[in-house]
Design a protein around this motif. Structure first.
Motif, PDB file in Angstrom:
ATOM      1  N   GLU A 121       0.736   4.830  -5.986  1.00 30.38           N
ATOM      2  CA  GLU A 121       1.169   3.405  -5.841  1.00 30.38           C
ATOM      3  C   GLU A 121       0.281   2.565  -4.979  1.00 30.38           C
ATOM      4  O   GLU A 121      -0.508   3.235  -4.018  1.00 30.38           O
ATOM      5  CB  GLU A 121       2.623   3.292  -4.982  1.00 30.38           C
ATOM      6  CG  GLU A 121       3.646   4.036  -5.970  1.00 30.38           C
ATOM      7  CD  GLU A 121       4.117   3.032  -7.158  1.00 30.38           C
ATOM      8  OE1 GLU A 121       3.976   1.993  -7.272  1.00 30.38           O
ATOM      9  OE2 GLU A 121       3.918   3.862  -8.268  1.00 30.38           O
ATOM     10  N   TYR A 174       0.702  -0.322  -1.960  1.00 31.47           N
ATOM     11  CA  TYR A 174       1.854  -1.015  -1.564  1.00 31.47           C
ATOM     12  C   TYR A 174       1.008  -1.894  -0.501  1.00 31.47           C
ATOM     13  O   TYR A 174       0.068  -1.954   0.174  1.00 31.47           O
ATOM     14  CB  TYR A 174       2.656  -0.161  -0.498  1.00 31.47           C
ATOM     15  CG  TYR A 174       3.315   0.898  -1.165  1.00 31.47           C
ATOM     16  CD1 TYR A 174       4.515   0.514  -2.240  1.00 31.47           C
ATOM     17  CD2 TYR A 174       3.012   2.190  -0.835  1.00 31.47           C
ATOM     18  CE1 TYR A 174       5.300   1.479  -2.656  1.00 31.47           C
ATOM     19  CE2 TYR A 174       3.921   3.280  -1.607  1.00 31.47           C
ATOM     20  CZ  TYR A 174       4.694   3.061  -2.359  1.00 31.47           C
ATOM     21  OH  TYR A 174       5.526   3.892  -3.159  1.00 31.47           O
ATOM     22  N   ARG A 175       1.569  -3.440  -0.878  1.00 30.66           N
ATOM     23  CA  ARG A 175       0.969  -4.505   0.026  1.00 30.66           C
ATOM     24  C   ARG A 175       2.242  -5.149   0.968  1.00 30.66           C
ATOM     25  O   ARG A 175       3.202  -5.600   0.484  1.00 30.66           O
ATOM     26  CB  ARG A 175       0.556  -5.659  -0.723  1.00 30.66           C
ATOM     27  CG  ARG A 175      -0.095  -6.669  -0.370  1.00 30.66           C
ATOM     28  CD  ARG A 175      -0.604  -7.684  -1.064  1.00 30.66           C
ATOM     29  NE  ARG A 175      -1.875  -7.324  -1.729  1.00 30.66           N
ATOM     30  CZ  ARG A 175      -2.953  -7.389  -1.222  1.00 30.66           C
ATOM     31  NH1 ARG A 175      -3.386  -7.852  -0.082  1.00 30.66           N
ATOM     32  NH2 ARG A 175      -4.093  -6.831  -1.972  1.00 30.66           N
ATOM     33  N   GLY A 234       5.160 -11.875  -6.444  1.00 33.16           N
ATOM     34  CA  GLY A 234       4.823 -10.519  -6.797  1.00 33.16           C
ATOM     35  C   GLY A 234       3.666 -10.121  -6.210  1.00 33.16           C
ATOM     36  O   GLY A 234       2.997  -8.900  -6.429  1.00 33.16           O
ATOM     37  N   ASP A 290       4.641  -6.811  -1.536  1.00 32.91           N
ATOM     38  CA  ASP A 290       6.135  -5.990  -1.997  1.00 32.91           C
ATOM     39  C   ASP A 290       7.045  -6.158  -0.779  1.00 32.91           C
ATOM     40  O   ASP A 290       8.247  -5.976  -1.094  1.00 32.91           O
ATOM     41  CB  ASP A 290       5.628  -4.394  -1.991  1.00 32.91           C
ATOM     42  CG  ASP A 290       4.652  -4.273  -3.162  1.00 32.91           C
ATOM     43  OD1 ASP A 290       4.692  -4.637  -4.252  1.00 32.91           O
ATOM     44  OD2 ASP A 290       3.323  -3.664  -2.757  1.00 32.91           O
ATOM     45  N   TRP A 323      12.519  -8.295   0.901  1.00 31.10           N
ATOM     46  CA  TRP A 323      11.729  -8.016  -0.515  1.00 31.10           C
ATOM     47  C   TRP A 323      12.409  -8.901  -1.639  1.00 31.10           C
ATOM     48  O   TRP A 323      13.416  -9.474  -1.488  1.00 31.10           O
ATOM     49  CB  TRP A 323      11.797  -6.627  -0.885  1.00 31.10           C
ATOM     50  CG  TRP A 323      12.886  -6.154  -1.037  1.00 31.10           C
ATOM     51  CD1 TRP A 323      13.765  -5.941  -2.285  1.00 31.10           C
ATOM     52  CD2 TRP A 323      14.015  -5.768  -0.068  1.00 31.10           C
ATOM     53  NE1 TRP A 323      14.829  -5.475  -1.876  1.00 31.10           N
ATOM     54  CE2 TRP A 323      15.256  -5.105  -0.794  1.00 31.10           C
ATOM     55  CE3 TRP A 323      14.010  -5.485   1.331  1.00 31.10           C
ATOM     56  CZ2 TRP A 323      16.243  -4.577   0.099  1.00 31.10           C
ATOM     57  CZ3 TRP A 323      15.123  -5.014   2.279  1.00 31.10           C
ATOM     58  CH2 TRP A 323      16.369  -4.525   1.401  1.00 31.10           C
ATOM     59  N   LEU A 370      12.989  -5.810  -6.866  1.00 28.82           N
ATOM     60  CA  LEU A 370      12.498  -4.257  -6.555  1.00 28.82           C
ATOM     61  C   LEU A 370      13.626  -3.553  -5.978  1.00 28.82           C
ATOM     62  O   LEU A 370      13.395  -2.379  -5.416  1.00 28.82           O
ATOM     63  CB  LEU A 370      11.415  -4.536  -5.633  1.00 28.82           C
ATOM     64  CG  LEU A 370      10.110  -5.351  -6.052  1.00 28.82           C
ATOM     65  CD1 LEU A 370       9.033  -5.367  -4.638  1.00 28.82           C
ATOM     66  CD2 LEU A 370       9.445  -4.619  -7.044  1.00 28.82           C
ATOM     67  N   ASP A 401      13.824  -0.123  -7.860  1.00 23.60           N
ATOM     68  CA  ASP A 401      12.555   0.465  -8.085  1.00 23.60           C
ATOM     69  C   ASP A 401      12.498   1.832  -7.219  1.00 23.60           C
ATOM     70  O   ASP A 401      12.333   1.668  -5.866  1.00 23.60           O
ATOM     71  CB  ASP A 401      11.447  -0.548  -7.880  1.00 23.60           C
ATOM     72  CG  ASP A 401      10.189   0.217  -8.340  1.00 23.60           C
ATOM     73  OD1 ASP A 401       9.756   0.145  -9.775  1.00 23.60           O
ATOM     74  OD2 ASP A 401       9.266   0.687  -7.409  1.00 23.60           O
ATOM     75  N   HIS A 432       9.551   1.486  -4.660  1.00 24.53           N
ATOM     76  CA  HIS A 432       9.973   0.708  -3.426  1.00 24.53           C
ATOM     77  C   HIS A 432      11.129   1.184  -2.495  1.00 24.53           C
ATOM     78  O   HIS A 432      11.301   0.678  -1.563  1.00 24.53           O
ATOM     79  CB  HIS A 432       9.985  -0.622  -4.029  1.00 24.53           C
ATOM     80  CG  HIS A 432       8.777  -1.072  -4.422  1.00 24.53           C
ATOM     81  ND1 HIS A 432       8.320  -1.163  -5.684  1.00 24.53           N
ATOM     82  CD2 HIS A 432       7.729  -2.141  -3.762  1.00 24.53           C
ATOM     83  CE1 HIS A 432       7.237  -1.732  -5.574  1.00 24.53           C
ATOM     84  NE2 HIS A 432       6.807  -2.371  -4.575  1.00 24.53           N
TER      85      HIS A 432
END
Length: 297
Positions: free
Chosen positions: A99, A101-102, A146, A149, A275, A279, A282, A285
């Motif tokens: 993944e 992730y930001r 988007g 995250d 968030w 998500l 998910d 996440h």
């Protein structure tokens, strides 16, 4: 995607079809998928109409498959496991995940738990990457689009976003050692308003909790989004900087300044993980958020 033939097909018939072709007997097929025998007989009739083929033909030794049914059975052998995966619960294995992730964080959040969070993600999911970016005016727009995250912010999120409170901090004030207030354990509201301030401004144009607690505006001499920079500026000035108390332990040299309790009227400072609701469920996440909750508990 073209749907030339599938549009008029009842996909609920697929389990019945697979059971009938394998069991080659209505009652056993019914028991296998949890249907009554009459319901399975009706399913067989519908399948015959769908494929325009008898599928199962009665013979001396029971039912046998037609050539069309044999070809269907061969294809279903690969299709049914794929459908189980497609419609089954999604599993996330951090150890093998890749993944990206930001997260948008203020330097307060980075100083408080940023290193621990990035280290933990790397240890538990070595194939994944983490990108930290400065929490600023554009962070919420990027979250909606988007591009981000997850973000951590010291105010509740807009109603269309999902959030969870992580922890609550309180305000303290820092001044230089030679400041006239340096010997006091707590700043009164009157004294607070008498001196110029460094304002920590994460999002421009938003109402700050401190301003909400003041009867008149304070005099702001410097505005910055960086807590550590603000504290380093204090030496030799009459400036006051107000920031969350948990940051004191993270200062490079807290003994270089005097830390005072903020005025009693100042509010508590809750911090939230925020968030986008898309998500919510998910698996990847969910794991990211649970890791964050663990480290900020």
């Amino acid at each position: 995607m073209r749907q030339t033939h599938i549009g008029g097909v009842d996909l609920n018939l697929l389990p019945a079809l697979a059971a009938l072709l394998e069991e080659r007997q209505v009652s056993r097929a019914a028991a296998r998928v949890g249907l009554s025998q009459p319901a399975m007989s009706r399913a067989l009739q519908r399948l015959r109409r769908t494929f325009d083929d008898a599928l199962l033909v009665a013979g001396r030794d029971g039912y046998t498959l037609t050539p069309r049914a044999e070809r269907l059975q061969a294809r279903l052998a690969g299709l049914m496991p794929e459908l189980d995966v497609l419609f089954g619960p999604e599993n996330f294995e951090p150890g093998t995940a890749t993944e990206s992730y930001r997260l948008a964080l203020s330097d307060y959040s980075v100083a408080l738990f940023g290193a621990d969070l990035a280290r933990t993600i790397h240890q538990r999911s070595p194939g994944s990457s983490v990108v930290y970016q400065q929490l600023d005016d554009e962070a919420f727009a990027e979250l909606n689009a988007g591009g981000i995250d997850l973000l951590v912010v010291g105010r509740p999120a807009a109603s269309h976003l999902a959030h969870r409170e992580l922890f609550t901090d309180h305000f303290v004030c820092a001044v230089a050692h030679e400041h006239p207030l340096a010997a006091r354990p707590q700043v009164t509201l009157q004294d607070y308003l008498a001196y110029p301030h460094i304002r920590i401004e994460i999002e421009q144009g938003t109402t700050h909790l401190i301003e909400d607690a003041l009867p008149v505006p304070r005099k702001v001499a410097v505005s910055t989004p960086f807590y550590t920079f603000a504290v380093d500026m204090l030496a030799g000035t009459d400036l006051v900087v107000t920031f969350p108390a948990r940051l004191v332990a993270k200062l490079a040299n807290p003994s270089a300044v005097r830390i005072l309790d903020a005025p009693k009227s100042f509010p508590q400072l809750p911090f939230y993980a925020v968030w986008h609701p898309r998500l919510d469920h998910d698996a990847s996440h969910l794991w990211l958020r649970s890791t964050l909750y663990e480290l900020t508990a």
